[in-house]
Write an enzyme that holds these catalytic residues in place. Structure first.
Site, PDB file in Angstrom:
ATOM      1  N   LYS A  36       0.714  -1.232  -0.058  1.00 36.03           N
ATOM      2  CA  LYS A  36       0.063   0.017  -0.133  1.00 36.03           C
ATOM      3  C   LYS A  36       0.870   1.160   0.015  1.00 36.03           C
ATOM      4  CE  LYS A  36      -3.898   1.748   2.615  1.00 36.03           C
ATOM      5  NZ  LYS A  36      -4.855   1.343   3.817  1.00 36.03           N
ATOM      6  N   SER A 111      -9.889   0.973   2.915  1.00 30.16           N
ATOM      7  CA  SER A 111      -9.062   1.735   2.058  1.00 30.16           C
ATOM      8  C   SER A 111      -7.824   1.019   1.417  1.00 30.16           C
ATOM      9  CB  SER A 111      -8.258   2.890   3.196  1.00 30.16           C
ATOM     10  OG  SER A 111      -7.547   2.304   3.965  1.00 30.16           O
ATOM     11  N   SER A 135      -9.746  -1.734   7.140  1.00 36.33           N
ATOM     12  CA  SER A 135      -9.238  -1.313   5.736  1.00 36.33           C
ATOM     13  C   SER A 135      -8.375  -2.496   5.033  1.00 36.33           C
ATOM     14  CB  SER A 135      -8.382  -0.028   5.681  1.00 36.33           C
ATOM     15  OG  SER A 135      -9.179   0.996   6.146  1.00 36.33           O
TER      16      SER A 135
END
Length: 300
Positions: A36, A111, A135
């Protein structure tokens, strides 16, 4: 599907050329990773999908990423996210929305949607995301892969751009429980650079599942092996397979209150409240006095 924000393949080739024998022999050698874009890698852009950090190059590498590379893992990409990890769909990003590889008319969740999408679409074997309030777990469910939020303090947060420091955790995505277990074992452990990381021995998560499986192969009616394997899978977020193991334990011993209780927990995690309540009531009827408080709170 727009899940990749930065192609690190050239860096990966240079890193691979410098691998030591220890890295070549590592548990993650041969595994391809994406991470990420809120995890720092030295001299690589870390944007958090925000114009505020566009072209910002990290000056250090996060502990989790260093541990992956030390174990032979190769990071080839950074992944899309909601800006500063504040979202649940991976639509709010300077790179644009991330599309679900199962059906591009749907979102990946967020996310950490880019990390989930990268694994689901077979771009990489494993990825890392961050989880504050779902997330990792939510996009894993959206994209049909396994995702785990480790217990707070189990994995160092050093090098993760903070959202809510008292809740953030770095967690893996994978297409198998064994991959998730192996990565967790590699990235877990105390880190002097993160005072909230715990000084506690790291179990061999993958080996535990393999040991219980071998025990079942030797004795298909070994109830404790089914129960313990179910618990190990549940701890790694594999609730569907955990339910199968708890069900087998119940078939062997229909009066096993603990198996009913734990199967109920796994069902609740998957959103089957009715099934969970049925199992908890059965556990209560078999003598688990503590379960009635849980029934009061969750069952009508």
């Amino acid at each position: 599907i727009n899940c990749i924000t930065d192609d690190l393949s050239h860096r990966a080739l240079n890193v691979l050329k410098q691998f030591t024998q220890s890295q070549i022999n590592g548990s993650l050698f041969g595994k391809i990773f994406a991470v990420k874009d809120n995890l720092n890698i030295k001299d690589v852009d870390t944007t958090c999908a925000s114009n505020i950090l566009r072209n910002h190059k990290s000056i250090y590498t996060s502990t989790a990423i260093k541990k992956i590379e030390d174990a032979g893992g190769l990071i080839i990409a950074k992944t899309n996210l909601d800006e500063f990890a504040m979202g649940s769909s991976t639509e709010h990003s300077i790179f644009g929305a991330c599309k679900n590889p199962i059906n591009i008319n749907y979102v990946c969740g967020g996310s950490s949607g880019g990390s989930a999408g990268a694994v689901s679409s077979d771009i990489v074997d494993i990825s890392l995301g961050s989880d504050t309030g779902g997330s990792v777990r939510q996009p894993a469910s959206f994209c049909g892969v396994y995702g785990l939020k480790p217990t707070y303090g189990r994995v160092s947060r050093f090098g993760l751009v903070a959202y809510a420091s008292s809740l953030d955790q770095i967690g893996p995505f994978g297409r198998s429980v064994n991959d998730v277990a192996t990565v967790l074992q590699m990235i877990a452990g105390h880190d002097p650079k993160d005072s909230t990381s715990i000084e506690q021995e790291v179990p061999n998560y993958a080996e535990a599942i393999e040991d219980y499986t071998k025990a079942i192969e030797i004795d298909p009616n070994y109830i404790d092996a089914y129960f313990n394997r179910g618990s190990a899978k549940s701890n790694l977020g594999d609730y569907s397979d955990a339910i199968i193991d708890y069900t087998k334990a119940i078939e062997i011993d229909p009066n096993d209150a603990d198996a009913y209780y734990n199967r109920g927990i796994a069902k609740r995690k998957l959103g089957d409240t009715l099934g969970a309540c049925t199992d908890w009531r059965k556990a209560g009827e078999l003598g688990d006095a503590d379960v009635w408080e849980l029934i009061k709170k969750n069952c009508q």
